[in-house]
Motif scaffolding. Structure first.
Motif, PDB file in Angstrom:
ATOM      1  N   UNK A  70      13.379  -8.496  32.455  1.00  0.00           N
ATOM      2  CA  UNK A  70      11.990  -8.238  32.856  1.00  0.00           C
ATOM      3  C   UNK A  70      11.692  -6.782  33.169  1.00  0.00           C
ATOM      4  N   UNK A  71      12.719  -5.909  33.140  1.00  0.00           N
ATOM      5  CA  UNK A  71      12.513  -4.534  33.620  1.00  0.00           C
ATOM      6  C   UNK A  71      11.978  -3.586  32.549  1.00  0.00           C
ATOM      7  N   UNK A  72      11.995  -3.975  31.288  1.00  0.00           N
ATOM      8  CA  UNK A  72      11.674  -3.024  30.224  1.00  0.00           C
ATOM      9  C   UNK A  72      10.204  -2.621  30.197  1.00  0.00           C
ATOM     10  N   UNK A  73       9.987  -1.354  29.922  1.00  0.00           N
ATOM     11  CA  UNK A  73       8.652  -0.860  29.612  1.00  0.00           C
ATOM     12  C   UNK A  73       8.429  -1.010  28.107  1.00  0.00           C
ATOM     13  N   UNK A  74       7.173  -1.156  27.704  1.00  0.00           N
ATOM     14  CA  UNK A  74       6.804  -1.051  26.300  1.00  0.00           C
ATOM     15  C   UNK A  74       6.186   0.329  26.116  1.00  0.00           C
ATOM     16  N   UNK A  75       6.798   1.125  25.251  1.00  0.00           N
ATOM     17  CA  UNK A  75       6.417   2.530  25.074  1.00  0.00           C
ATOM     18  C   UNK A  75       5.803   2.727  23.691  1.00  0.00           C
ATOM     19  N   UNK A  76       4.717   3.455  23.628  1.00  0.00           N
ATOM     20  CA  UNK A  76       4.061   3.715  22.350  1.00  0.00           C
ATOM     21  C   UNK A  76       4.895   4.622  21.468  1.00  0.00           C
ATOM     22  N   UNK A  77       5.131   4.191  20.247  1.00  0.00           N
ATOM     23  CA  UNK A  77       5.943   4.974  19.321  1.00  0.00           C
ATOM     24  C   UNK A  77       5.250   6.281  18.949  1.00  0.00           C
ATOM     25  N   UNK A  78       3.942   6.270  18.850  1.00  0.00           N
ATOM     26  CA  UNK A  78       3.225   7.474  18.422  1.00  0.00           C
ATOM     27  C   UNK A  78       2.941   8.465  19.550  1.00  0.00           C
ATOM     28  N   UNK A  79       2.786   7.954  20.789  1.00  0.00           N
ATOM     29  CA  UNK A  79       2.375   8.869  21.862  1.00  0.00           C
ATOM     30  C   UNK A  79       3.313   8.920  23.061  1.00  0.00           C
ATOM     31  N   UNK A  80       4.304   8.029  23.123  1.00  0.00           N
ATOM     32  CA  UNK A  80       5.249   8.056  24.229  1.00  0.00           C
ATOM     33  C   UNK A  80       4.689   7.593  25.555  1.00  0.00           C
ATOM     34  N   UNK A  81       3.542   6.928  25.534  1.00  0.00           N
ATOM     35  CA  UNK A  81       2.913   6.453  26.766  1.00  0.00           C
ATOM     36  C   UNK A  81       3.353   5.020  27.069  1.00  0.00           C
ATOM     37  N   UNK A  82       3.430   4.685  28.361  1.00  0.00           N
ATOM     38  CA  UNK A  82       3.785   3.332  28.782  1.00  0.00           C
ATOM     39  C   UNK A  82       2.587   2.415  28.553  1.00  0.00           C
ATOM     40  N   UNK A  83       2.787   1.417  27.708  1.00  0.00           N
ATOM     41  CA  UNK A  83       1.710   0.485  27.377  1.00  0.00           C
ATOM     42  C   UNK A  83       1.793  -0.788  28.217  1.00  0.00           C
ATOM     43  N   UNK A  84       2.982  -1.081  28.711  1.00  0.00           N
ATOM     44  CA  UNK A  84       3.193  -2.284  29.517  1.00  0.00           C
ATOM     45  C   UNK A  84       4.423  -2.064  30.386  1.00  0.00           C
ATOM     46  N   UNK A  85       4.363  -2.525  31.628  1.00  0.00           N
ATOM     47  CA  UNK A  85       5.467  -2.293  32.538  1.00  0.00           C
ATOM     48  C   UNK A  85       5.241  -1.040  33.364  1.00  0.00           C
ATOM     49  N   UNK A  86       6.259  -0.691  34.136  1.00  0.00           N
ATOM     50  CA  UNK A  86       6.137   0.445  35.040  1.00  0.00           C
ATOM     51  C   UNK A  86       7.371   1.328  34.969  1.00  0.00           C
ATOM     52  N   UNK A  87       7.170   2.627  35.163  1.00  0.00           N
ATOM     53  CA  UNK A  87       8.290   3.556  35.198  1.00  0.00           C
ATOM     54  C   UNK A  87       7.990   4.813  34.400  1.00  0.00           C
TER      55      UNK A  87
END
Length: 260
Positions: A70-87
């Motif tokens: 449950x700890x993973x962030x979802x990170x945008x491949x194009x912009x490196x921004x966190x799309x889901x999760x925290x950290x």
């Protein structure tokens, strides 16, 4: 292993997403247990199932021994921004992994480590895995070698360059640095990580004797390569999947919390 989900997890994620998270969490725990990790650095990532624009990454500062599904962030491949999760997104992870995920169709999983034996070989003038045993021969056709270390990867251009070096291979020896493996599944990438480190360890042990390495004859090398590529040898799950499933059963007995 038995596939487990909590009601809350089912509420938030699809079955395929949760399964990917469990496998990726297991890979982190296993890599720590088997001595593949280096502090809070190095990275194991996987493209979010059903999407091509996001990948899973742990928050910067999390140790691999404490990673859970449950700890993973979802990170945008194009912009490196966190799309889901925290950290916080560790910069070099994004700069290496996102371009490789984007450029290579076989790279659903991208695993980068500074494993001691394989990384030791990358420090040599000749880092190549030698064809001195069947494991080494089986790996040899899957390895690409990058002979140029350019410094810490803090720009996505470096990841794009590395993707070009990998090409259609599954393993990258990164000069003066470490190893990366790619695969269609977490099991594929982890299995390759495991056997690369084993091959490097055996080669270094053999080199320590001071004796000349015994190269296998060319006909034996060619036969061994053909045998390793024989996809009809086993029915059902691939050897890589069987290996990873066995490793997860070990975690089920010792660290069942990784799947939460």
């Amino acid at each position: 292993m038995q596939f487990r989900v909590s009601p809350q997890s089912l509420e938030n994620y699809s079955t395929e997403e949760w399964r990917a998270r469990i496998d990726l969490a297991a890979a982190h725990r296993l890599a720590f247990n088997q001595g593949f990790s280096e502090g809070i650095f190095n990275h194991l990532t996987f493209v979010v199932p059903g999407r091509s624009d996001r990948y899973y990454q742990i928050p910067f500062g999390m140790h691999w021994s404490e990673v859970t599904a449950s700890c993973f962030m979802e990170v945008g491949i194009d912009d490196g921004e966190v799309k889901r999760g925290e950290g916080e997104v560790e910069r070099s992870c994004y700069c290496i992994h996102a371009p490789i995920h984007k450029a290579l169709p076989q790279a659903k999983a991208v695993f980068h480590t500074h494993m001691p034996y394989a990384s030791a070989l990358t420090r040599l003038e000749d880092p190549r895995i030698k064809e001195i045993g069947q494991t080494e021969v089986g790996l040899s056709g899957a390895i690409a070698y990058d002979d140029e270390y350019t410094g810490p990867a803090l720009d996505p251009a470096e990841g794009a360059r590395l993707a070009g070096v990998i090409g259609d291979k599954s393993v990258l020896f990164m000069a003066n640095h470490g190893i990366s493996t790619v695969g269609a599944t977490v099991a594929d990438a982890y299995d390759m990580l495991y056997y690369v480190e084993r091959a490097a360890q055996v080669q270094i042990y053999a080199m320590w004797t001071g004796q000349r390495l015994k190269q296998l004859p060319a006909p034996v090398v060619e036969k061994t390569k053909r045998d390793y590529k024989d996809e009809q040898l086993y029915k059902g799950p691939t050897p890589a999947q069987r290996h990873f499933d066995a490793l997860k059963r070990m975690l089920d007995r010792k660290e069942p919390d990784y799947a939460t």
